[in-house]
Design an enzyme around this catalytic site. Structure first.
Site, PDB file in Angstrom:
ATOM      1  N   LYS A  86      10.630   3.607   3.382  1.00  0.00           N
ATOM      2  CA  LYS A  86      10.585   5.064   3.201  1.00  0.00           C
ATOM      3  C   LYS A  86      11.399   5.457   1.979  1.00  0.00           C
ATOM      4  O   LYS A  86      12.556   5.040   1.835  1.00  0.00           O
ATOM      5  CB  LYS A  86      11.163   5.762   4.447  1.00  0.00           C
ATOM      6  CG  LYS A  86      10.332   5.588   5.702  1.00  0.00           C
ATOM      7  CD  LYS A  86       9.042   6.362   5.653  1.00  0.00           C
ATOM      8  CE  LYS A  86       9.000   7.602   6.478  1.00  0.00           C
ATOM      9  NZ  LYS A  86       9.284   7.648   7.836  1.00  0.00           N
ATOM     10  N   CYS A  88      11.417  47.510   6.829  1.00  0.00           N
ATOM     11  CA  CYS A  88      11.085  48.837   7.363  1.00  0.00           C
ATOM     12  C   CYS A  88      12.292  49.626   7.852  1.00  0.00           C
ATOM     13  O   CYS A  88      12.152  50.773   8.247  1.00  0.00           O
ATOM     14  CB  CYS A  88      10.100  48.682   8.516  1.00  0.00           C
ATOM     15  SG  CYS A  88      10.869  47.938   9.952  1.00  0.00           S
ATOM     16  N   CYS A  90      16.027  46.040   9.549  1.00  0.00           N
ATOM     17  CA  CYS A  90      15.006  45.208   8.915  1.00  0.00           C
ATOM     18  C   CYS A  90      14.895  45.556   7.423  1.00  0.00           C
ATOM     19  O   CYS A  90      14.749  46.732   7.079  1.00  0.00           O
ATOM     20  CB  CYS A  90      13.671  45.438   9.616  1.00  0.00           C
ATOM     21  SG  CYS A  90      12.269  44.720   8.753  1.00  0.00           S
ATOM     22  N   GLU A 125       0.856  -1.195   0.000  1.00  0.00           N
ATOM     23  CA  GLU A 125       0.000   0.000   0.000  1.00  0.00           C
ATOM     24  C   GLU A 125       0.882   1.232   0.000  1.00  0.00           C
ATOM     25  O   GLU A 125       2.005   1.189   0.496  1.00  0.00           O
ATOM     26  CB  GLU A 125      -0.854   0.046   1.277  1.00  0.00           C
ATOM     27  CG  GLU A 125      -1.872  -1.048   1.386  1.00  0.00           C
ATOM     28  CD  GLU A 125      -2.484  -1.080   2.793  1.00  0.00           C
ATOM     29  OE1 GLU A 125      -2.608  -0.018   3.428  1.00  0.00           O
ATOM     30  OE2 GLU A 125      -2.801  -2.188   3.245  1.00  0.00           O
ATOM     31  N   CYS A 133       6.427  48.016  11.712  1.00  0.00           N
ATOM     32  CA  CYS A 133       6.922  47.307  10.520  1.00  0.00           C
ATOM     33  C   CYS A 133       5.746  46.716   9.732  1.00  0.00           C
ATOM     34  O   CYS A 133       4.944  45.961  10.282  1.00  0.00           O
ATOM     35  CB  CYS A 133       7.878  46.200  10.936  1.00  0.00           C
ATOM     36  SG  CYS A 133       8.477  45.239   9.538  1.00  0.00           S
ATOM     37  N   CYS A 145      12.719  41.852  13.930  1.00  0.00           N
ATOM     38  CA  CYS A 145      12.595  43.294  13.778  1.00  0.00           C
ATOM     39  C   CYS A 145      11.775  43.788  14.970  1.00  0.00           C
ATOM     40  O   CYS A 145      10.727  43.236  15.282  1.00  0.00           O
ATOM     41  CB  CYS A 145      11.864  43.613  12.474  1.00  0.00           C
ATOM     42  SG  CYS A 145      11.268  45.299  12.411  1.00  0.00           S
ATOM     43  N   ASP A 148       0.885  10.403   3.520  1.00  0.00           N
ATOM     44  CA  ASP A 148       1.508  11.319   4.470  1.00  0.00           C
ATOM     45  C   ASP A 148       0.471  12.277   5.068  1.00  0.00           C
ATOM     46  O   ASP A 148       0.335  13.411   4.643  1.00  0.00           O
ATOM     47  CB  ASP A 148       2.618  12.099   3.758  1.00  0.00           C
ATOM     48  CG  ASP A 148       3.630  12.647   4.740  1.00  0.00           C
ATOM     49  OD1 ASP A 148       3.498  12.349   5.948  1.00  0.00           O
ATOM     50  OD2 ASP A 148       4.540  13.363   4.313  1.00  0.00           O
ATOM     51  N   TYR A 174      -7.502   1.792   6.051  1.00  0.00           N
ATOM     52  CA  TYR A 174      -6.576   0.690   5.795  1.00  0.00           C
ATOM     53  C   TYR A 174      -6.577  -0.368   6.895  1.00  0.00           C
ATOM     54  O   TYR A 174      -5.736  -1.249   6.932  1.00  0.00           O
ATOM     55  CB  TYR A 174      -5.146   1.176   5.529  1.00  0.00           C
ATOM     56  CG  TYR A 174      -4.558   2.130   6.555  1.00  0.00           C
ATOM     57  CD1 TYR A 174      -4.360   1.755   7.876  1.00  0.00           C
ATOM     58  CD2 TYR A 174      -4.174   3.407   6.174  1.00  0.00           C
ATOM     59  CE1 TYR A 174      -3.805   2.616   8.791  1.00  0.00           C
ATOM     60  CE2 TYR A 174      -3.617   4.290   7.083  1.00  0.00           C
ATOM     61  CZ  TYR A 174      -3.440   3.885   8.387  1.00  0.00           C
ATOM     62  OH  TYR A 174      -2.895   4.753   9.293  1.00  0.00           O
ATOM     63  N   LYS A 189       2.213   4.630   1.400  1.00  0.00           N
ATOM     64  CA  LYS A 189       2.263   5.209   2.737  1.00  0.00           C
ATOM     65  C   LYS A 189       1.854   6.675   2.625  1.00  0.00           C
ATOM     66  O   LYS A 189       2.618   7.526   2.182  1.00  0.00           O
ATOM     67  CB  LYS A 189       3.656   5.090   3.344  1.00  0.00           C
ATOM     68  CG  LYS A 189       3.695   5.532   4.783  1.00  0.00           C
ATOM     69  CD  LYS A 189       4.980   5.110   5.452  1.00  0.00           C
ATOM     70  CE  LYS A 189       4.964   5.395   6.943  1.00  0.00           C
ATOM     71  NZ  LYS A 189       4.682   6.762   7.304  1.00  0.00           N
TER      72      LYS A 189
END
Ligand code: IVH
Length: 725
Positions: free
Chosen positions: A370, A468, A465, A114, A488, A483, A118, A231, A116
């Site tokens: 995997k 800004c 930053c 099957e 900002c 920042c 996620d 499943y 896998k």
């Protein structure tokens, strides 16, 4: 008579809708157009409105119901929800197969392959063919009851007719386990939508699924399209002991290797039969397919009952066949509408599964192969900095475009300065870039070999930053740079939402939708602009009538009277929460004094240590923040409070309390000391002035003696306090 025939009508209409839901959401093969489907739903809604007494909880109109009142309730699993062992190479997979051969003494083993998926695993309980509970995996033994959200997922049947269950060979009470996931298309759509509204993005579909299943508003879950793939099937009877369960397995199915649904007495509808829990003394464990003699049949039965079962599955007679399945899907992985991270291989035969049993946390009869992360090698052309909505600066590598797993990657995150240092990465370096299911790929290592010369340009975090020009700071012990300018634009929306929220300035009506419009249109550029809003401006916004506009204005006006501590809290100074804001207001009595305070002075305030003190100083060092305070003053906010008068004799003195005092609780003693200007710390150090030791004082007293800190008993403290007033 009329009611009876109406009842029949309504139920057959529901059945028809269920059939179309099934064709659309489970089979992906609709028979009718969306408009026709909507027409049927509307017809049902009308009938139900006219006959509310005929509404049933499994009606297709009832997917979105009330929200859980007090968060999610914890529920014990009928049998632990386990995870799987992983194999990362052909060799590891062959080793697993060898173990299976050894333990069963057989080589002719059939496997089910099957994908896998996620997402997140979920358990769905059905009683009398009706969905009664959806439970997250949690810690495997106890999960959270997320029924109200699960009900909104259209591929989850709310009820299954007795005929259908009978045909499938499944008893009326059972539990299905499977994977909830968010298809990639839904995920992209949702993130685009969130981006439009200035909301934070989910990194990948898995996080988005978990976030959606675990949020408290079912109507939101309903809008985000989730999908559920079954499943695993276990008969619901978690209350039985392992021994009981085993006995019933044996009598009902003739034990190991019992026959399939067609010939089996299990087809009798309401029998709560076979679960397969481990032996006595072993924690109960669910074996999929326990009702059937093999897993393949179980999957077919789930399919027949109306669940979505992944059609991309195969039976394999030997290693070559399963290896072929793995290779095939690794190649086709990009064409799937959802994320997978491997293939699950399961021993098909249920009796053999039982024989193989479990290790600590995983079955021996299954393994997850995997896939290697999709990665590519490319060169970093530059590193730029992105400013997130909390003000966090994230360095992002600009890459020479490289194809990875079907898409061209030209950016990858470097997370923060610690990560850059850990990787030792410089601009110009060749790097390996990994793409999980994540939106932004990540740099995983620097390639340091003769073919790839190293870059020479080190990256430094900017001091200003990039959005800004505000000051950038990095708090001690933190990986992230931020920042500090509360004006900002990158963090504007969050700043305003915090400022207006309940517990801060409490401006009712100034929620997500309004704030998004105000900031998107540039009407509000900082929190002070809230106080310049006019009715005409509010009326020009979507979904804003005269009455709501006036209400918002009234709320804004009301907020001006809130005490100083709310304003301090509302400024959004990092590490300054509600309590600290209160202490700061009490100590300084007005914002100008707070603004000018140095770190030393700030540390005299209760619960303010070096980290908070530094953050406050950094905040007010930013001219734009001081400007903001002045604007708030001009707007008429309360920037003066009542300075709490404290004694001063103990000022600058730090106390540690230990043991039990006869006349005061810890909190009372703490308050007495603080009211006299002293500070109470949690542990003894060289900076401690006095340790107050009551009965049964422990290690703190020893430490005081060791460091030569003066020790007082209760009387000594009282004398000191008396002297101090
Ligand atoms: S069977 C006893 N089959 O993978 C455990 N799991 O790493 C039975 N998963 O928690 C799990 N697709 O969330 C199984 N086809 C599949 C799966 C699958 C995804 C997930 C599941 C599990 C995790 C284990």
């Amino acid at each position: 008579m009329k009611a009876v025939s109406q009842d029949v009508n309504i139920e057959s209409l529901r059945d028809e809708i269920r059939r179309h839901e099934y064709r659309y959401y489970v089979l992906d093969d609709p028979e009718i157009s969306d408009a026709e489907f909507d027409r049927l739903i509307n017809e049902l809604k009308k009938l139900e409105a006219a006959h509310p007494e005929l509404i049933t909880s499994d009606s297709p109109t009832q997917r979105v119901g009330g929200k859980p009142r007090e968060g999610f309730v914890k529920v014990a699993h009928s049998a632990p929800m386990l995870s799987l062992d992983n194999a990362y190479s052909e060799e590891e997979l062959r080793n697993w197969e060898r173990r299976v051969h050894e333990l069963t003494g057989r080589k002719d083993i059939e496997y089910v392959c099957e994908l896998k998926l996620d997402g997140m695993s979920l358990a769905l309980r059905y009683e009398d063919g009706k969905l009664v509970r959806g439970i997250t995996r949690g810690d495997g033994n106890t999960g959270e009851d997320v029924t109200s959200n699960v009900r909104t997922v259209r591929s989850v049947p709310l009820s299954i007719s007795p005929e259908k269950l009978k045909k499938a060979g499944i008893a009326a009470d059972f539990e299905v386990r499977g994977e909830m996931l968010m298809p990639i298309a839904s995920f992209k759509r949702m993130n685009e939508e969130r981006e439009k509204h200035g909301l934070s993005l989910f990194a990948n579909p898995r996080n988005a699924t978990a976030g959606t299943v675990r949020q408290l508003e079912p109507s939101i879950t309903a809008q985000r399209r989730l999908d559920f793939f079954a499943y695993m099937l276990i008969a619901s009877n978690g209350s039985r002991t392992g021994e009981d369960a085993r006995r019933s397995t044996n009598t009902d199915s003739g034990g190991a290797g019992g026959d399939g649904p067609a010939a089996s007495p299990r087809t009798s509808a309401r029998r709560s039969t076979t679960i397969d829990f481990g032996g006595a003394g072993v924690p109960a464990r669910a074996t999929p397919g326990a009702i059937f003699s093999n897993h393949w049949e179980t999957l077919n039965a789930l399919d027949a009952a109306g669940f979505k079962v992944n059609p991309r599955r195969a039976l394999a007679d030997n290693f070559d066949e399963l290896w072929k399945f793995i290779g095939q899907w690794e190649e086709k992985r990009e064409s799937l509408p959802y994320e997978i991270d491997g293939v699950v291989i399961k021993v098909d035969n249920t009796a053999l599964q039982r024989e193989l049993g479990f290790t600590g946390k995983a079955p021996r009869w299954a393994i997850a192969y995997k896939y290697a992360a999709r990665a590519g090698i490319t060169q970093i052309e530059n590193i730029h900095v992105q400013v997130g909505r909390t003000g966090k600066l994230t360095p992002v590598a600009e890459l020479k475009p490289v194809p990875i797993g079907g898409t061209t990657v030209s950016r990858a995150t470097l997370h923060n300065m610690d990560e850059i240092e850990r990787l030792g990465v410089k601009i110009g370096d060749w790097v390996e870039v990994e793409r999980g299911g994540d939106v932004i790929p990540k740099v995983t290592r620097v390639i340091d070999d003769k073919d790839h010369s190293r870059g020479h340009k080190a990256f430094h975090m900017p001091e200003k930053c990039p959005v800004c020009g505000g000051h950038v700071v990095r708090a001690e012990g933190e990986a992230d740079h931020r920042c500090v300018n509360q004006k900002c634009p990158a963090k504007l929306r969050e700043t305003i939402l915090h400022f207006a929220s309940r517990g801060v300035m409490n401006i009712d009506g100034m929620g997500d939708a309004l704030v998004t419009q105000l900031t998107d249109r540039g009407v509000v550029k900082d929190v002070a602009d809230i106080y310049k809003l006019t009715k005409a401006q509010l009326l020009s916004l979507e979904r804003m009538g005269d009455k709501s506009a006036q209400n918002v204005l009234n709320e804004i006006e009301r907020s001006k009277k809130l005490p100083l501590e709310r304003v301090i809290y509302g400024l959004g100074i990092r590490f300054v929460g509600e309590r600290t804001a209160q202490f700061l207001a009490e100590h300084f009595g007005d914002i100008s004094t707070l603004e000018k305070a140095g770190e030393e002075e700030l540390q005299k305030v209760e619960e303010v240590g070096p980290r908070i003190a530094k953050s406050i100083v950094e905040f007010f060092a930013e001219p734009k923040n001081r400007e903001l305070v002045e604007e708030l003053r001009a707007a008429g906010l309360t920037l003066k409070g009542k300075k709490k008068e404290r004694g001063t004799k103990l000022a600058g003195k730090t106390f540690v309390l230990t043991g039990t005092l006869a006349n005061y609780t810890r909190d009372e003693a703490k308050k007495l000391i603080e009211d006299a200007g002293g500070k109470v710390a949690g542990s003894v150090s060289k900076k401690t002035d006095y340790v107050v030791a009551g009965a049964d004082a422990g290690s703190k007293l020893d430490k005081a003696k060791e460091l030569g800190v003066e020790v007082l008993d209760e009387k000594g403290l009282e004398q000191l306090l008396a002297a101090s007033f």
